[in-house]
Design a protein around this motif. Sequence first.
Motif, mmCIF file in Angstrom:
data_model
loop_
_atom_site.group_PDB
_atom_site.id
_atom_site.type_symbol
_atom_site.label_atom_id
_atom_site.label_comp_id
_atom_site.label_asym_id
_atom_site.label_seq_id
_atom_site.Cartn_x
_atom_site.Cartn_y
_atom_site.Cartn_z
ATOM 1 N N ILE A 113 0.835 -1.203 0.000
ATOM 2 C CA ILE A 113 0.000 0.000 0.000
ATOM 3 C C ILE A 113 0.871 1.255 0.000
ATOM 4 C CG2 ILE A 113 -1.754 1.290 1.266
ATOM 5 C CD1 ILE A 113 -2.727 -1.301 -0.108
ATOM 6 N N ASP A 114 1.947 1.242 0.769
ATOM 7 C CA ASP A 114 2.877 2.386 0.764
ATOM 8 C C ASP A 114 3.449 2.600 -0.631
ATOM 9 O OD1 ASP A 114 2.481 2.813 3.457
ATOM 10 O OD2 ASP A 114 4.304 1.771 4.100
ATOM 11 N N LYS A 115 3.814 1.498 -1.291
ATOM 12 C CA LYS A 115 4.376 1.598 -2.636
ATOM 13 C C LYS A 115 3.335 2.143 -3.618
ATOM 14 C CE LYS A 115 7.325 0.814 -5.963
ATOM 15 N NZ LYS A 115 7.697 -0.576 -6.290
ATOM 16 N N TYR A 116 2.104 1.728 -3.443
ATOM 17 C CA TYR A 116 1.044 2.228 -4.328
ATOM 18 C C TYR A 116 0.912 3.749 -4.208
ATOM 19 C CZ TYR A 116 -3.504 3.334 -6.205
ATOM 20 O OH TYR A 116 -4.508 3.922 -6.926
ATOM 21 N N PHE A 117 1.015 4.263 -2.993
ATOM 22 C CA PHE A 117 0.897 5.715 -2.803
ATOM 23 C C PHE A 117 2.083 6.459 -3.418
ATOM 24 C CE2 PHE A 117 -2.096 4.695 0.783
ATOM 25 C CZ PHE A 117 -3.199 5.274 0.176
ATOM 26 N N ILE A 118 3.264 5.837 -3.411
ATOM 27 C CA ILE A 118 4.425 6.442 -4.075
ATOM 28 C C ILE A 118 4.160 6.564 -5.570
ATOM 29 C CG2 ILE A 118 6.840 6.058 -4.743
ATOM 30 C CD1 ILE A 118 7.284 4.800 -1.993
ATOM 31 N N ILE A 119 3.608 5.493 -6.156
ATOM 32 C CA ILE A 119 3.294 5.507 -7.584
ATOM 33 C C ILE A 119 2.216 6.539 -7.885
ATOM 34 C CG2 ILE A 119 2.305 4.144 -9.472
ATOM 35 C CD1 ILE A 119 3.607 1.684 -8.123
ATOM 36 N N THR A 120 1.208 6.620 -7.033
ATOM 37 C CA THR A 120 0.144 7.608 -7.210
ATOM 38 C C THR A 120 0.707 9.017 -7.145
ATOM 39 O OG1 THR A 120 -1.456 6.102 -6.194
ATOM 40 C CG2 THR A 120 -2.073 8.407 -6.335
ATOM 41 N N GLU A 121 1.661 9.213 -6.251
ATOM 42 C CA GLU A 121 2.297 10.531 -6.144
ATOM 43 C C GLU A 121 3.020 10.874 -7.436
ATOM 44 O OE1 GLU A 121 5.377 12.970 -3.189
ATOM 45 O OE2 GLU A 121 4.971 10.850 -2.849
ATOM 46 N N GLN A 122 3.670 9.883 -8.055
ATOM 47 C CA GLN A 122 4.335 10.112 -9.339
ATOM 48 C C GLN A 122 3.327 10.578 -10.380
ATOM 49 O OE1 GLN A 122 5.572 7.029 -12.359
ATOM 50 N NE2 GLN A 122 7.575 7.423 -11.492
ATOM 51 N N ASN A 123 2.137 9.993 -10.349
ATOM 52 C CA ASN A 123 1.098 10.361 -11.309
ATOM 53 C C ASN A 123 0.646 11.802 -11.145
ATOM 54 O OD1 ASN A 123 1.160 7.763 -12.279
ATOM 55 N ND2 ASN A 123 -0.600 7.069 -11.107
ATOM 56 N N ASN A 124 0.833 12.353 -9.953
ATOM 57 C CA ASN A 124 0.360 13.713 -9.670
ATOM 58 C C ASN A 124 1.455 14.769 -9.801
ATOM 59 O OD1 ASN A 124 -2.211 12.763 -9.103
ATOM 60 N ND2 ASN A 124 -1.737 12.407 -6.948
ATOM 61 N N HIS A 125 2.653 14.365 -10.229
ATOM 62 C CA HIS A 125 3.759 15.315 -10.352
ATOM 63 C C HIS A 125 4.230 15.411 -11.800
ATOM 64 C CE1 HIS A 125 3.768 14.931 -6.007
ATOM 65 N NE2 HIS A 125 4.546 15.981 -5.947
ATOM 66 N N VAL A 126 4.811 16.540 -12.108
ATOM 67 C CA VAL A 126 5.277 16.783 -13.469
ATOM 68 C C VAL A 126 6.765 17.108 -13.478
ATOM 69 C CG1 VAL A 126 3.034 17.597 -14.270
ATOM 70 C CG2 VAL A 126 4.704 19.252 -13.407
ATOM 71 N N PHE A 127 7.389 16.819 -14.595
ATOM 72 C CA PHE A 127 8.769 17.255 -14.840
ATOM 73 C C PHE A 127 8.708 18.482 -15.738
ATOM 74 C CE2 PHE A 127 12.558 17.331 -17.545
ATOM 75 C CZ PHE A 127 13.539 17.378 -16.566
ATOM 76 N N GLU A 128 9.396 19.523 -15.334
ATOM 77 C CA GLU A 128 9.364 20.779 -16.091
ATOM 78 C C GLU A 128 10.738 21.053 -16.702
ATOM 79 O OE1 GLU A 128 8.959 25.435 -14.894
ATOM 80 O OE2 GLU A 128 7.235 24.175 -14.357
ATOM 81 N N TYR A 129 10.749 21.455 -17.959
ATOM 82 C CA TYR A 129 12.000 21.796 -18.621
ATOM 83 C C TYR A 129 11.795 22.999 -19.539
ATOM 84 C CZ TYR A 129 10.032 19.202 -22.627
ATOM 85 O OH TYR A 129 9.235 18.761 -23.649
ATOM 86 N N LYS A 130 12.909 23.612 -19.917
ATOM 87 C CA LYS A 130 12.862 24.819 -20.744
ATOM 88 C C LYS A 130 13.482 24.537 -22.104
ATOM 89 C CE LYS A 130 14.339 29.678 -20.764
ATOM 90 N NZ LYS A 130 15.121 30.712 -20.063
ATOM 91 N N ARG A 131 12.805 24.925 -23.140
ATOM 92 C CA ARG A 131 13.332 24.838 -24.501
ATOM 93 C C ARG A 131 13.231 26.218 -25.131
ATOM 94 N NH1 ARG A 131 10.810 23.148 -29.154
ATOM 95 N NH2 ARG A 131 9.140 22.056 -28.054
ATOM 96 N N ARG A 132 14.401 26.770 -25.439
ATOM 97 C CA ARG A 132 14.507 28.159 -25.883
ATOM 98 C C ARG A 132 13.915 29.060 -24.803
ATOM 99 N NH1 ARG A 132 13.035 25.319 -30.570
ATOM 100 N NH2 ARG A 132 14.737 25.217 -32.096
ATOM 101 N N THR A 133 12.855 29.774 -25.094
ATOM 102 C CA THR A 133 12.285 30.701 -24.101
ATOM 103 C C THR A 133 10.984 30.171 -23.498
ATOM 104 O OG1 THR A 133 11.093 31.901 -25.846
ATOM 105 C CG2 THR A 133 13.303 32.695 -25.261
ATOM 106 N N GLU A 134 10.625 28.918 -23.838
ATOM 107 C CA GLU A 134 9.349 28.391 -23.377
ATOM 108 C C GLU A 134 9.557 27.243 -22.384
ATOM 109 O OE1 GLU A 134 7.400 27.305 -27.025
ATOM 110 O OE2 GLU A 134 6.478 29.287 -27.210
ATOM 111 N N TYR A 135 8.604 27.130 -21.465
ATOM 112 C CA TYR A 135 8.647 26.064 -20.472
ATOM 113 C C TYR A 135 7.616 24.990 -20.811
ATOM 114 C CZ TYR A 135 11.661 28.906 -17.525
ATOM 115 O OH TYR A 135 12.717 29.628 -17.040
ATOM 116 N N TYR A 136 7.982 23.739 -20.567
ATOM 117 C CA TYR A 136 7.111 22.615 -20.869
ATOM 118 C C TYR A 136 6.986 21.725 -19.630
ATOM 119 C CZ TYR A 136 7.880 23.933 -25.739
ATOM 120 O OH TYR A 136 7.951 24.625 -26.924
#
Length: 240
Positions: free
Chosen positions: A120-143
């Motif tokens: 169950i703890d592991k499931y919540f870790i995976i669920t947390e991954q589903n709710n987070h994003v990776f942000e990066y910048k390409r030229r002047t825009e963020y994705y």
Amino acid sequence: MTIRIAICDDELCICSQIEDILIDILQHIAVKFEIEVFCSGESLCKELEKRDFDIIFLDIELPMLSGIEVSHYIRNNLKNEILQIVYISAKKGYAMELFEYRPINFLVKPLDQEKVAKVIDKYFIITEQNNHVFEYKRRTEYYKVPMSEILYFERQNRKVKIYTKDGESDEFYESMENIYVNVKNYNFLFIHKSIIVNYQFIKRIAYEEVVMIDGTILPISQSRRKAIKSMYMKIRKGEI
């Protein structure tokens, strides 16, 4: 959020035991849940055609359609990569051949509350991954890309390429070390100085390489092999 759980075992006493343990765990953490019990792989697969579950506790030694065959049906016929599979068995020898179906854990009978709580703890870790994003910048825009959509990062010359599970890719400038700082808490593995992979999408892992669910083969650097194997096993056991 309601967690939908299926238990599939031909021994009703095992189903009842797991159900009682789950009720005790989930009531204490005040989470809404639904639990449904199945006594055969056939009945479970039939129900999966009509509705979704979040976690399945799946016995491997089912009499007709085995737990391995049910897993094949889930991943290959239904194309379901979201459903989390927890194998249960009286034997330990299955562990390696089951990697292909990407279980979040493998529990050996007899089960106890501590083993199930780790799942169950592991499931919540995976669920947390589903709710987070990776942000990066390409030229002047963020994705932004959901963590749960990322297959792996690969540095190519001065740029880093990000690959997602739907087959799309993009590239940007960033160091692999900085990327890893941002993703390491979401079960990503730094397998090579040029490669970071999402554990959730590893189909098979060997000493020198990993195979992703899209068939991509990625090398594990010699200096990281021992550490990666250790980390991979800890994640599988719910220790990370």
